[in-house]
Design an enzyme around this catalytic site. Structure first.
Site, PDB file in Angstrom:
ATOM      1  N   ARG A  24       0.840  -1.193   0.000  1.00  0.00           N
ATOM      2  CA  ARG A  24       0.000   0.000   0.000  1.00  0.00           C
ATOM      3  C   ARG A  24       0.879   1.248   0.000  1.00  0.00           C
ATOM      4  O   ARG A  24       2.093   1.140   0.114  1.00  0.00           O
ATOM      5  CB  ARG A  24      -0.942  -0.029   1.221  1.00  0.00           C
ATOM      6  N   ASP A  74      -2.018  10.801  -2.208  1.00  0.00           N
ATOM      7  CA  ASP A  74      -2.360   9.740  -3.157  1.00  0.00           C
ATOM      8  C   ASP A  74      -2.622  10.281  -4.552  1.00  0.00           C
ATOM      9  O   ASP A  74      -2.403   9.603  -5.555  1.00  0.00           O
ATOM     10  CB  ASP A  74      -3.585   8.965  -2.681  1.00  0.00           C
ATOM     11  N   ASN A  78      -5.535  12.357   0.293  1.00  0.00           N
ATOM     12  CA  ASN A  78      -4.646  11.544   1.131  1.00  0.00           C
ATOM     13  C   ASN A  78      -5.535  10.823   2.138  1.00  0.00           C
ATOM     14  O   ASN A  78      -6.765  11.004   2.164  1.00  0.00           O
ATOM     15  CB  ASN A  78      -3.590  12.411   1.818  1.00  0.00           C
TER      16      ASN A  78
HETATM   17  O1  MRU Z   1      -4.771   3.232   2.157  1.00  0.00           O
HETATM   18  P1  MRU Z   1      -3.277   3.426   2.107  1.00  0.00           P
HETATM   19  O2  MRU Z   1      -2.589   2.874   3.304  1.00  0.00           O
HETATM   20  O3  MRU Z   1      -2.688   2.962   0.806  1.00  0.00           O
HETATM   21  O4  MRU Z   1      -3.103   5.007   2.162  1.00  0.00           O
HETATM   22  C1  MRU Z   1      -1.819   5.549   2.040  1.00  0.00           C
HETATM   23  C2  MRU Z   1      -1.779   7.007   2.214  1.00  0.00           C
HETATM   24  O5  MRU Z   1      -2.778   7.667   2.368  1.00  0.00           O
HETATM   25  C3  MRU Z   1      -0.426   7.639   2.122  1.00  0.00           C
HETATM   26  O6  MRU Z   1      -0.376   8.807   2.901  1.00  0.00           O
HETATM   27  C4  MRU Z   1      -0.146   8.032   0.658  1.00  0.00           C
HETATM   28  O7  MRU Z   1      -0.335   6.941  -0.192  1.00  0.00           O
HETATM   29  C5  MRU Z   1       1.205   8.561   0.488  1.00  0.00           C
HETATM   30  S1  MRU Z   1       2.423   7.317   0.595  1.00  0.00           S
HETATM   31  C6  MRU Z   1       3.961   7.974   0.406  1.00  0.00           C
END
Ligand code: MRU
Length: 347
Positions: free
Chosen positions: A46, A237, A247
Site C-alpha cells: 500500500r 495519493d 490523502n
Molecule cells: O490506504 P493506504 O494505506 O494505501 O493510504 C496511504 C496514504 O494515504 C499515504 O499517505 C499516501 O499513499 C502517500 S504514501 C507515500
C-alpha cells in the site's frame, strides 16, 4: 534498517506483508497476477509510490508467460492485464501512472519480438522502482530544509519506507533531517480504521531510531492547543492541478486544525502523484472500503453493532488553500499552485 517494501527477487515480486505488521515481519513472494491484485486490494502492499511499483511488476507477471502470435495479439492481452490491475484501487494516481508507462513501453517496442517486449517491460518496472528510490531521497533533501532542530512533527497514515520502495515521502523529510543531525520528535496519528499510523509508522520510525509518540486521531487538536506541534507533514495519493490533495482520511481534519493553530502544513509527494488531468479535488475518485474495517478492530474484535450503517471513505481531499507548500522531488512548490504546479511538472 535497510528494508525494501517491494522488489523483484527470485522470479517473484517480493513484498513485506503489511497486514501482519507490527506483530510479524513476513515477506510474501508473489508469482501471479491475481495474487498481486489481491495484495493491493487487501493492503498487503500500500501507499501511492509502492502501488506504482506493484502495478508495474504486476504487468510483467501478467504478460511474462503469454505466447502471442504477433504484437496486436500480445497488446490485447496486455490491455486486459492493465485494465484488471486498474480495478484494484482507484485513488492513488501512481498505480495508473505506472500502468500507462508500461503500456507506452510495449507500444514503443511494437516492432520487436515478443521476447524483447517482455524484457523491456521488466526493465521499465525496475526503472520505476529505482526512480522512486531517488525521488524519495530528493524529497527528503528538499523537505529537510524546512525543518529546524528540536521541532515536533505530526503525521498521519504511513508515508514512509513502507509506502514507497525504501525511504518514504513525508517520513523521508524526517529521515533526512535526522541524518543531518537535527533532533526531532514525531507524533503519529493512529489513522482509523486500518491503523497505518499505529501499526506501520511507529514501527518503522522506531526501527530508524526516531523519537515517536502515538496518538489517537481525535487527540491532534489537543496536542496543537498544547503547543506541541511545530509542523505537519503528510503524504498524498493524488494531487489535482490546482493543488487539492487526496490523502488518507483524516488528513483534511489535520489541515483545518493546522490553519486554526497557525502551524505549517506540508504535503510531500513525488511528481508522479500529481494528476494534471484532474482540475480540482472534487473530481478525484475516493475509494470506499468495506464496512467491517470500521465495525471491527482491524477485522478482528467487533467494536460496533454489525448492522450499523457505515461510511468508510479511505481518503479525503484537502483543499489547496490549506496547504502551506508541496515538497516534491523537484523542489518546494509555493502558491499560487495552479501556476507553480504546472511550472514544476513541465519544467
Ligand atoms: O490506504 P493506504 O494505506 O494505501 O493510504 C496511504 C496514504 O494515504 C499515504 O499517505 C499516501 O499513499 C502517500 S504514501 C507515500
Amino acid at each position: 534498517m535497510n528494508i525494501r517494501t517491494i522488489e523483484w527477487k527470485n522470479n517473484a515480486v517480493r513484498i513485506i506483508d503489511q497486514t501482519r505488521l507490527p506483530a510479524e515481519f513476513v515477506y510474501l513472494a508473489i508469482k501471479d497476477l491475481k495474487s498481486l491484485w489481491l495484495a493491493i486490494k487487501k493492503l498487503k502492499v500500500r501507499g501511492a509510490p509502492a502501488l506504482g511499483a506493484a502495478a508495474a511488476w504486476g504487468v510483467y507477471l501478467g504478460v511474462k508467460n503469454i505466447r502471442a502470435r504477433n504484437f496486436s495479439h500480445f497488446k490485447r492481452r496486455l490491455d486486459k492485464v492493465i485494465s484488471y490491475l486498474s480495478s484494484a484501487r482507484p485513488t492513488a494516481i501512481n498505480l495508473f501512472w505506472a500502468l500507462e508507462r508500461m503500456r507506452a513501453v510495449a507500444e514503443c517496442y511494437s516492432k520487436e519480438s515478443i521476447q524483447e517486449i517482455k524484457k523491456a517491460l521488466f526493465k521499465e518496472a525496475q526503472t520505476i522502482a529505482e526512480e522512486d528510490r531517488a525521488a524519495c531521497r530528493r524529497i527528503g533533501c528538499f523537505g529537510s530544509r524546512l525543518i529546524n532542530d528540536g521541532e515536533n512533527i505530526l503525521t498521519i497514515c504511513n508515508a514512509g519506507i513502507l509506502a514507497t520502495i525504501d525511504y518514504g515521502t513525508a517520513l523521508a523529510v524526517i529521515y533526512r533531517a535526522k541524518e543531518e543531525g537535527k533532533r526531532l520528535k514525531v507524533y503519529a496519528c493512529e489513522t482509523r480504521p486500518l491503523l497505518q499510523g499505529a501499526r506501520l509508522t511507529t514501527w518503522e520510525l522506531k526501527r530508524k531510531g526516531i523519537d515517536v509518540t502515538l496518538i489517537t486521531d481525535g487527540m491532534a487538536a489537543a496536542l496543537m492547543y498544547a503547543g506541541k506541534v511545530d509542523k505537519v507533514i503528510v503524504g498524498a495519493d493524488r494531487i489535482a492541478a490546482n493543488g487539492d490533495t487526496a490523502n488518507k482520511i483524516g488528513t483534511y481534519n489535520l489541515a483545518i486544525l493546522s490553519r486554526y493553530h497557525k502551524i505549517p502544513f506540508y504535503v510531500a509527494a513525488p511528481v508522479s502523484t500529481f494528476d494534471l488531468r484532474i482540475k480540482r479535488g472534487k473530481e478525484i475518485r475516493i475509494e470506499q472500503r468495506p464496512a467491517e474495517e470500521v465495525t471491527r478492530l482491524f477485522f478482528k474484535k467487533p467494536i460496533a453493532n454489525g448492522n450499523i450503517k457505515v461510511f468508510n471513505p479511505a481518503f479525503d481531499i484537502t483543499p489547496a488553500a490549506l496547504i502551506s507548500n508541496f515538497i516534491t522531488d523537484r523542489g518546494i512548490i509555493n502558491k499560487p499552485y495552479s501556476r507553480n504546479i504546472l511550472k514544476t511538472l513541465r519544467g
